[in-house]
Design a protein around this motif. Structure first.
Motif, PDB file in Angstrom:
ATOM      1  N   VAL A  24      24.480 -24.968 -27.764  1.00 46.53           N
ATOM      2  CA  VAL A  24      23.555 -24.263 -26.869  1.00 46.53           C
ATOM      3  C   VAL A  24      24.148 -23.001 -26.257  1.00 46.53           C
ATOM      4  O   VAL A  24      23.405 -22.072 -25.927  1.00 46.53           O
ATOM      5  CB  VAL A  24      22.993 -25.195 -25.773  1.00 46.53           C
ATOM      6  CG1 VAL A  24      22.144 -26.298 -26.391  1.00 46.53           C
ATOM      7  CG2 VAL A  24      24.100 -25.777 -24.907  1.00 46.53           C
ATOM      8  N   ALA A  25      25.459 -22.923 -26.128  1.00 44.85           N
ATOM      9  CA  ALA A  25      26.082 -21.724 -25.568  1.00 44.85           C
ATOM     10  C   ALA A  25      25.803 -20.493 -26.425  1.00 44.85           C
ATOM     11  O   ALA A  25      25.813 -19.366 -25.926  1.00 44.85           O
ATOM     12  CB  ALA A  25      27.585 -21.930 -25.414  1.00 44.85           C
ATOM     13  N   ARG A  26      25.494 -20.717 -27.709  1.00 47.74           N
ATOM     14  CA  ARG A  26      25.257 -19.592 -28.630  1.00 47.74           C
ATOM     15  C   ARG A  26      23.779 -19.280 -28.847  1.00 47.74           C
ATOM     16  O   ARG A  26      23.447 -18.383 -29.616  1.00 47.74           O
ATOM     17  CB  ARG A  26      25.952 -19.888 -29.960  1.00 47.74           C
ATOM     18  CG  ARG A  26      27.482 -19.998 -29.731  1.00 47.74           C
ATOM     19  CD  ARG A  26      28.225 -20.142 -30.984  1.00 47.74           C
ATOM     20  NE  ARG A  26      28.162 -18.862 -31.700  1.00 47.74           N
ATOM     21  CZ  ARG A  26      28.800 -18.634 -32.823  1.00 47.74           C
ATOM     22  NH1 ARG A  26      29.541 -19.557 -33.371  1.00 47.74           N
ATOM     23  NH2 ARG A  26      28.691 -17.467 -33.419  1.00 47.74           N
ATOM     24  N   TRP A  27      22.888 -20.007 -28.166  1.00 46.40           N
ATOM     25  CA  TRP A  27      21.461 -19.746 -28.351  1.00 46.40           C
ATOM     26  C   TRP A  27      21.073 -18.278 -28.146  1.00 46.40           C
ATOM     27  O   TRP A  27      20.250 -17.764 -28.911  1.00 46.40           O
ATOM     28  CB  TRP A  27      20.627 -20.644 -27.452  1.00 46.40           C
ATOM     29  CG  TRP A  27      20.478 -22.054 -27.931  1.00 46.40           C
ATOM     30  CD1 TRP A  27      21.221 -22.713 -28.862  1.00 46.40           C
ATOM     31  CD2 TRP A  27      19.511 -22.989 -27.474  1.00 46.40           C
ATOM     32  NE1 TRP A  27      20.776 -24.006 -29.012  1.00 46.40           N
ATOM     33  CE2 TRP A  27      19.726 -24.194 -28.168  1.00 46.40           C
ATOM     34  CE3 TRP A  27      18.488 -22.930 -26.535  1.00 46.40           C
ATOM     35  CZ2 TRP A  27      18.948 -25.319 -27.968  1.00 46.40           C
ATOM     36  CZ3 TRP A  27      17.724 -24.050 -26.330  1.00 46.40           C
ATOM     37  CH2 TRP A  27      17.935 -25.234 -27.039  1.00 46.40           C
ATOM     38  N   SER A  36      20.661 -16.233 -21.387  1.00 44.24           N
ATOM     39  CA  SER A  36      22.037 -16.693 -21.196  1.00 44.24           C
ATOM     40  C   SER A  36      22.068 -18.196 -20.982  1.00 44.24           C
ATOM     41  O   SER A  36      21.071 -18.802 -20.575  1.00 44.24           O
ATOM     42  CB  SER A  36      22.690 -15.993 -19.998  1.00 44.24           C
ATOM     43  OG  SER A  36      22.081 -16.397 -18.789  1.00 44.24           O
ATOM     44  N   VAL A  37      23.231 -18.773 -21.289  1.00 39.68           N
ATOM     45  CA  VAL A  37      23.457 -20.202 -21.106  1.00 39.68           C
ATOM     46  C   VAL A  37      24.829 -20.368 -20.461  1.00 39.68           C
ATOM     47  O   VAL A  37      25.811 -19.800 -20.935  1.00 39.68           O
ATOM     48  CB  VAL A  37      23.427 -20.971 -22.446  1.00 39.68           C
ATOM     49  CG1 VAL A  37      23.757 -22.439 -22.231  1.00 39.68           C
ATOM     50  CG2 VAL A  37      22.084 -20.810 -23.133  1.00 39.68           C
ATOM     51  N   ARG A  52      22.919 -24.301 -17.332  1.00 37.71           N
ATOM     52  CA  ARG A  52      21.992 -23.398 -16.635  1.00 37.71           C
ATOM     53  C   ARG A  52      21.515 -22.408 -17.687  1.00 37.71           C
ATOM     54  O   ARG A  52      22.311 -21.669 -18.259  1.00 37.71           O
ATOM     55  CB  ARG A  52      22.682 -22.678 -15.477  1.00 37.71           C
ATOM     56  CG  ARG A  52      21.733 -21.726 -14.740  1.00 37.71           C
ATOM     57  CD  ARG A  52      22.366 -21.120 -13.488  1.00 37.71           C
ATOM     58  NE  ARG A  52      22.517 -22.156 -12.476  1.00 37.71           N
ATOM     59  CZ  ARG A  52      23.672 -22.647 -12.045  1.00 37.71           C
ATOM     60  NH1 ARG A  52      24.811 -22.202 -12.539  1.00 37.71           N
ATOM     61  NH2 ARG A  52      23.718 -23.588 -11.126  1.00 37.71           N
ATOM     62  N   LEU A  53      20.229 -22.417 -17.949  1.00 35.13           N
ATOM     63  CA  LEU A  53      19.640 -21.615 -19.009  1.00 35.13           C
ATOM     64  C   LEU A  53      18.727 -20.571 -18.382  1.00 35.13           C
ATOM     65  O   LEU A  53      17.876 -20.909 -17.544  1.00 35.13           O
ATOM     66  CB  LEU A  53      18.840 -22.541 -19.933  1.00 35.13           C
ATOM     67  CG  LEU A  53      18.344 -21.976 -21.237  1.00 35.13           C
ATOM     68  CD1 LEU A  53      18.568 -23.008 -22.339  1.00 35.13           C
ATOM     69  CD2 LEU A  53      16.874 -21.682 -21.136  1.00 35.13           C
ATOM     70  N   MET A 144      30.778 -20.814 -42.602  1.00 33.30           N
ATOM     71  CA  MET A 144      30.871 -19.906 -41.454  1.00 33.30           C
ATOM     72  C   MET A 144      30.568 -20.605 -40.140  1.00 33.30           C
ATOM     73  O   MET A 144      30.788 -20.040 -39.082  1.00 33.30           O
ATOM     74  CB  MET A 144      29.920 -18.711 -41.639  1.00 33.30           C
ATOM     75  CG  MET A 144      30.386 -17.761 -42.719  1.00 33.30           C
ATOM     76  SD  MET A 144      29.373 -16.280 -42.789  1.00 33.30           S
ATOM     77  CE  MET A 144      29.730 -15.548 -41.203  1.00 33.30           C
ATOM     78  N   LEU A 145      30.081 -21.824 -40.209  1.00 27.72           N
ATOM     79  CA  LEU A 145      29.774 -22.542 -38.984  1.00 27.72           C
ATOM     80  C   LEU A 145      31.064 -23.040 -38.333  1.00 27.72           C
ATOM     81  O   LEU A 145      31.854 -23.716 -38.963  1.00 27.72           O
ATOM     82  CB  LEU A 145      28.872 -23.750 -39.269  1.00 27.72           C
ATOM     83  CG  LEU A 145      27.421 -23.431 -39.515  1.00 27.72           C
ATOM     84  CD1 LEU A 145      26.686 -24.694 -39.908  1.00 27.72           C
ATOM     85  CD2 LEU A 145      26.782 -22.827 -38.295  1.00 27.72           C
ATOM     86  N   VAL A 146      31.241 -22.692 -37.100  1.00 25.12           N
ATOM     87  CA  VAL A 146      32.367 -23.179 -36.314  1.00 25.12           C
ATOM     88  C   VAL A 146      31.791 -23.693 -35.010  1.00 25.12           C
ATOM     89  O   VAL A 146      31.190 -22.940 -34.255  1.00 25.12           O
ATOM     90  CB  VAL A 146      33.391 -22.051 -36.043  1.00 25.12           C
ATOM     91  CG1 VAL A 146      34.517 -22.568 -35.154  1.00 25.12           C
ATOM     92  CG2 VAL A 146      33.931 -21.494 -37.339  1.00 25.12           C
ATOM     93  N   PHE A 147      31.938 -24.975 -34.779  1.00 26.01           N
ATOM     94  CA  PHE A 147      31.359 -25.556 -33.575  1.00 26.01           C
ATOM     95  C   PHE A 147      32.140 -25.086 -32.369  1.00 26.01           C
ATOM     96  O   PHE A 147      33.347 -25.215 -32.307  1.00 26.01           O
ATOM     97  CB  PHE A 147      31.362 -27.091 -33.633  1.00 26.01           C
ATOM     98  CG  PHE A 147      30.557 -27.684 -32.535  1.00 26.01           C
ATOM     99  CD1 PHE A 147      29.177 -27.667 -32.592  1.00 26.01           C
ATOM    100  CD2 PHE A 147      31.170 -28.231 -31.429  1.00 26.01           C
ATOM    101  CE1 PHE A 147      28.417 -28.196 -31.576  1.00 26.01           C
ATOM    102  CE2 PHE A 147      30.420 -28.774 -30.410  1.00 26.01           C
ATOM    103  CZ  PHE A 147      29.044 -28.750 -30.491  1.00 26.01           C
ATOM    104  N   ASN A 148      31.432 -24.498 -31.404  1.00 23.09           N
ATOM    105  CA  ASN A 148      32.045 -23.983 -30.187  1.00 23.09           C
ATOM    106  C   ASN A 148      31.918 -25.028 -29.087  1.00 23.09           C
ATOM    107  O   ASN A 148      30.869 -25.153 -28.494  1.00 23.09           O
ATOM    108  CB  ASN A 148      31.369 -22.673 -29.794  1.00 23.09           C
ATOM    109  CG  ASN A 148      31.991 -22.053 -28.562  1.00 23.09           C
ATOM    110  OD1 ASN A 148      32.951 -22.570 -28.033  1.00 23.09           O
ATOM    111  ND2 ASN A 148      31.428 -20.944 -28.138  1.00 23.09           N
ATOM    112  N   ALA A 149      32.955 -25.762 -28.824  1.00 21.01           N
ATOM    113  CA  ALA A 149      32.911 -26.828 -27.832  1.00 21.01           C
ATOM    114  C   ALA A 149      33.284 -26.333 -26.440  1.00 21.01           C
ATOM    115  O   ALA A 149      33.422 -27.105 -25.529  1.00 21.01           O
ATOM    116  CB  ALA A 149      33.851 -27.964 -28.235  1.00 21.01           C
ATOM    117  N   SER A 150      33.453 -25.034 -26.272  1.00 19.84           N
ATOM    118  CA  SER A 150      33.803 -24.524 -24.943  1.00 19.84           C
ATOM    119  C   SER A 150      32.616 -23.899 -24.257  1.00 19.84           C
ATOM    120  O   SER A 150      31.603 -23.689 -24.797  1.00 19.84           O
ATOM    121  CB  SER A 150      34.923 -23.520 -25.044  1.00 19.84           C
ATOM    122  OG  SER A 150      34.550 -22.443 -25.871  1.00 19.84           O
TER     123      SER A 150
END
Length: 150
Positions: A24-27, A36-37, A52-53, A144-150
């Protein structure tokens, strides 16, 4: 109570789509319906996670995950005085990829009124999210997918 929904078929594996959808941070990178997220709890999403979206033209809202079945669906809720919004994100695998079903339900004393007043923008934002997700999933190769857990 007022319900809005949309559905789209995506020609990409459900796992690939799930990874994009739950990052969701990359939406804001792939849907103009989200400005923004901000993660309020550590990502990746899990039951109890909150973000917070911000959406164009609206104050930021806190969304909290209330249900999550990895690779299948997640549900989150946002509360405001007199109303609760419940959004569901569902993936169904198909032979060619998957179908994504998105829905938002406005509940509570003011849910019907807010849903009526927001009907056009709510439906437009759901469709923007579905189109953006489809575009992102079909245009990025798996590697190319890299999961962003931060």
């Amino acid at each position: 109570m007022r319900t809005f929904q949309t559905s789209t078929e995506i020609m990409a594996p459900a796992e690939h789509v799930w990874q994009i959808q739950t990052d969701v941070a990359r939406w804001p990178e792939w849907t103009a319906s989200v400005s923004s997220v901000e993660a309020l709890t550590p990502l990746p999403l899990a039951v109890g996670s909150s973000v917070r979206l911000s959406q164009p033209g609206f104050p930021a809202a806190v969304w909290t995950v209330t249900a999550l079945e990895p690779g299948v669906h997640f549900v989150w809720e946002s509360h405001s005085p007199g109303m609760k919004a419940v959004a569901q994100h569902m993936l169904t695998p198909t032979a060619a990829g998957c179908v994504v079903d998105l829905s938002v339900v406005y509940e509570g004393l003011l849910g019907g009124v807010i849903g009526f007043l927001m009907r056009h923008v709510t439906q437009r934002f759901l469709e923007m999210e579905a189109r953006g997700l489809k575009w992102q999933a079909e245009s990025l190769p798996d590697e190319m997918l890299v999961f962003n857990a931060s």
